[in-house]
Design a protein around this motif. Structure first.
Motif, PDB file in Angstrom:
ATOM      1  N   TYR A  50       5.369   9.010   7.569  1.00  0.00           N
ATOM      2  CA  TYR A  50       4.411   9.236   6.482  1.00  0.00           C
ATOM      3  C   TYR A  50       5.146   9.536   5.175  1.00  0.00           C
ATOM      4  CZ  TYR A  50       0.170  10.969   4.194  1.00  0.00           C
ATOM      5  OH  TYR A  50      -0.888  11.149   3.336  1.00  0.00           O
ATOM      6  N   ILE A  53       6.567   6.282   3.845  1.00  0.00           N
ATOM      7  CA  ILE A  53       5.523   5.450   3.246  1.00  0.00           C
ATOM      8  C   ILE A  53       5.147   5.963   1.858  1.00  0.00           C
ATOM      9  CG2 ILE A  53       3.112   4.732   3.448  1.00  0.00           C
ATOM     10  CD1 ILE A  53       3.503   4.772   6.500  1.00  0.00           C
ATOM     11  N   LEU A  54       4.925   7.276   1.750  1.00  0.00           N
ATOM     12  CA  LEU A  54       4.549   7.849   0.455  1.00  0.00           C
ATOM     13  C   LEU A  54       5.657   7.656  -0.570  1.00  0.00           C
ATOM     14  CD1 LEU A  54       2.842  11.224   1.482  1.00  0.00           C
ATOM     15  CD2 LEU A  54       1.742   9.058   0.914  1.00  0.00           C
ATOM     16  N   ASN A  57       6.406   3.661  -1.394  1.00  0.00           N
ATOM     17  CA  ASN A  57       5.384   3.028  -2.237  1.00  0.00           C
ATOM     18  C   ASN A  57       5.281   3.694  -3.600  1.00  0.00           C
ATOM     19  OD1 ASN A  57       3.824   0.874  -0.620  1.00  0.00           O
ATOM     20  ND2 ASN A  57       3.946   2.557   0.839  1.00  0.00           N
ATOM     21  N   ALA A  58       5.497   5.007  -3.661  1.00  0.00           N
ATOM     22  CA  ALA A  58       5.476   5.691  -4.957  1.00  0.00           C
ATOM     23  C   ALA A  58       6.611   5.198  -5.854  1.00  0.00           C
ATOM     24  CB  ALA A  58       5.587   7.207  -4.750  1.00  0.00           C
ATOM     25  N   SER A  82       0.896  -1.271  -3.345  1.00  0.00           N
ATOM     26  CA  SER A  82       1.569  -0.048  -2.911  1.00  0.00           C
ATOM     27  C   SER A  82       0.626   1.144  -2.974  1.00  0.00           C
ATOM     28  CB  SER A  82       2.802   0.207  -3.779  1.00  0.00           C
ATOM     29  OG  SER A  82       3.775  -0.806  -3.591  1.00  0.00           O
ATOM     30  N   PHE A  83      -0.179   1.226  -4.036  1.00  0.00           N
ATOM     31  CA  PHE A  83      -1.169   2.304  -4.128  1.00  0.00           C
ATOM     32  C   PHE A  83      -2.190   2.196  -2.998  1.00  0.00           C
ATOM     33  CE2 PHE A  83      -5.342   3.761  -5.766  1.00  0.00           C
ATOM     34  CZ  PHE A  83      -5.043   5.108  -5.883  1.00  0.00           C
ATOM     35  N   GLU A  85      -1.663   0.935  -0.052  1.00  0.00           N
ATOM     36  CA  GLU A  85      -1.012   1.328   1.199  1.00  0.00           C
ATOM     37  C   GLU A  85      -0.974   2.846   1.352  1.00  0.00           C
ATOM     38  OE1 GLU A  85       0.953  -1.582   3.561  1.00  0.00           O
ATOM     39  OE2 GLU A  85      -1.142  -1.201   3.074  1.00  0.00           O
ATOM     40  N   ILE A  86      -0.752   3.546   0.252  1.00  0.00           N
ATOM     41  CA  ILE A  86      -0.754   5.021   0.300  1.00  0.00           C
ATOM     42  C   ILE A  86      -2.130   5.522   0.720  1.00  0.00           C
ATOM     43  CG2 ILE A  86      -0.618   7.105  -1.115  1.00  0.00           C
ATOM     44  CD1 ILE A  86       1.584   5.747  -2.734  1.00  0.00           C
ATOM     45  N   CYS A  87      -3.182   4.962   0.132  1.00  0.00           N
ATOM     46  CA  CYS A  87      -4.553   5.362   0.498  1.00  0.00           C
ATOM     47  C   CYS A  87      -4.858   4.983   1.941  1.00  0.00           C
ATOM     48  CB  CYS A  87      -5.559   4.694  -0.439  1.00  0.00           C
ATOM     49  SG  CYS A  87      -5.393   5.145  -2.179  1.00  0.00           S
ATOM     50  N   SER A  90      -3.208   7.245   4.466  1.00  0.00           N
ATOM     51  CA  SER A  90      -3.684   8.623   4.317  1.00  0.00           C
ATOM     52  C   SER A  90      -5.040   8.841   4.975  1.00  0.00           C
ATOM     53  CB  SER A  90      -3.764   8.998   2.831  1.00  0.00           C
ATOM     54  OG  SER A  90      -2.475   8.980   2.244  1.00  0.00           O
TER      55      SER A  90
END
Length: 326
Positions: A50, A53-54, A57-58, A82-83, A85-87, A90
């Motif tokens: 996790y 990933i954060l 992508n950030a 990328s944004f 993928e974060i959502c 999550s």
């Protein structure tokens, strides 16, 4: 005293009906309860994933914003992806980490519905956004002279907005349909998040119509974007093979190979999960495949786009040099 107009047999039938069709207030996500000795190991692994990933992508979002060489439509789509993928991760991963930490899988009826809604919404959005990214590569390679006019900033914003909006009816429609079904018997979901297949196994009565509606939604909101991707890449490959030099072909294919790998990973695992025959013996396989497209693929995406992309690597190198100079 028993009412005169209600026979004992009918009264018993009413009690049985009330017992079988109870109103559920919570579910139990079994997750990885079948391997309790590995709970802490899995918690550590998924926590690291996790964080990767954060962070990954950030970083992509950041460098596509600050580096002037990446101010192009392709990287505009990439930053939005990328944004997304974060959502997307999550919605499921924090809940799974909490269940592994507390070793309790209880989730309320409405929390389960909300998780499914957002998961389906973001999954459908990813399908459409991947299709938009394929269209961007198609115009760039097959019609390079018209590319600045066809795929300008306004068009990019509109395509991204359409992708996000298109996922809303999928999430809300499927969620309302599934959670309007009567649930009876066990409230245990043999999965690590609230997904359609394991919840359908808990539903009572004939669910044939519900399954047909699900397949119709899948054709409309999953198959159609996938066919658009195939059409775009068939024309891209055809155009690349017509280029006169090997160098030109290699350069052209390198600009879309990363996106093609992501499409294969995402659609491949998701398609096998939702279209394979239903059977209890596949439940362990379901979890593994779900882990692949909900956790592992989002972790690979930043690595695929950064390590295979020369412009991203160079922008990242310059960004790190600026940080070290501070």
């Amino acid at each position: 005293m028993q009412p005169e107009n209600v026979s004992p047999r009918r009264e018993n039938n009413l009690k049985i009906t009330e017992t079988n069709f109870t109103i559920l207030v919570e579910f139990v996500l079994l997750g990885f309860s079948d391997i309790p000795k590995f709970h802490w190991f899995l918690f550590g692994v998924f926590l690291v994933i996790y964080m990767i990933i954060l962070l990954g992508n950030a970083i992509i979002i950041l460098i596509t914003r600050v580096d002037s060489t990446l101010q192009t439509p392709m990287y505009f789509f990439l930053s939005n992806f990328s944004f997304l993928e974060i959502c997307y991760v999550s919605v499921t991963l924090p809940r799974m980490l909490m269940d592994l930490w507390t070793q309790k899988g209880t989730i309320s009826f409405f929390a389960c519905a909300a998780q499914m809604c957002f998961f389906l919404m973001l999954g459908a959005t990813e399908c459409f956004l991947l299709a938009m990214m394929a269209y961007d590569r198609y115009v760039a390679i097959c019609n390079p002279l018209h590319y600045p006019l066809v795929v300008n900033y306004k068009v990019c914003v509109q395509l991204v907005a359409v992708s996000w909006i298109s996922g809303v009816p999928v999430g809300i429609g499927h969620t309302c349909q599934i959670f309007s079904l009567p649930f009876c018997g066990s409230n245990q979901i043999n999965h690590f998040f609230c997904d359609i297949p394991p919840l359908l196994k808990l539903a009572c009565g004939d669910i044939f119509v519900n399954e047909m509606v699900i397949y119709m939604f899948a054709v409309l909101f999953v198959t159609v974007p996938f066919m658009l991707i195939l059409r775009s890449y068939s024309r891209i490959i055809s155009t690349i093979w017509k280029l006169p030099s090997n160098t030109g072909r290699t350069k052209a294919f390198s600009t879309c190979s990363s996106h093609l790998i992501v499409v294969v990973l995402f659609y491949g695992s998701a398609t096998v999960t939702y279209l394979k025959p239903k059977s209890n013996q596949y439940e362990g396989t379901d979890k593994l495949l779900s882990l692949f497209y909900t956790v592992l693929t989002p972790m690979f995406n930043p690595l695929i786009y950064s390590l295979r992309n020369k412009d991203v690597r160079e922008a990242l190198r310059k960004f790190l040099l600026k940080l070290s100079a501070l």
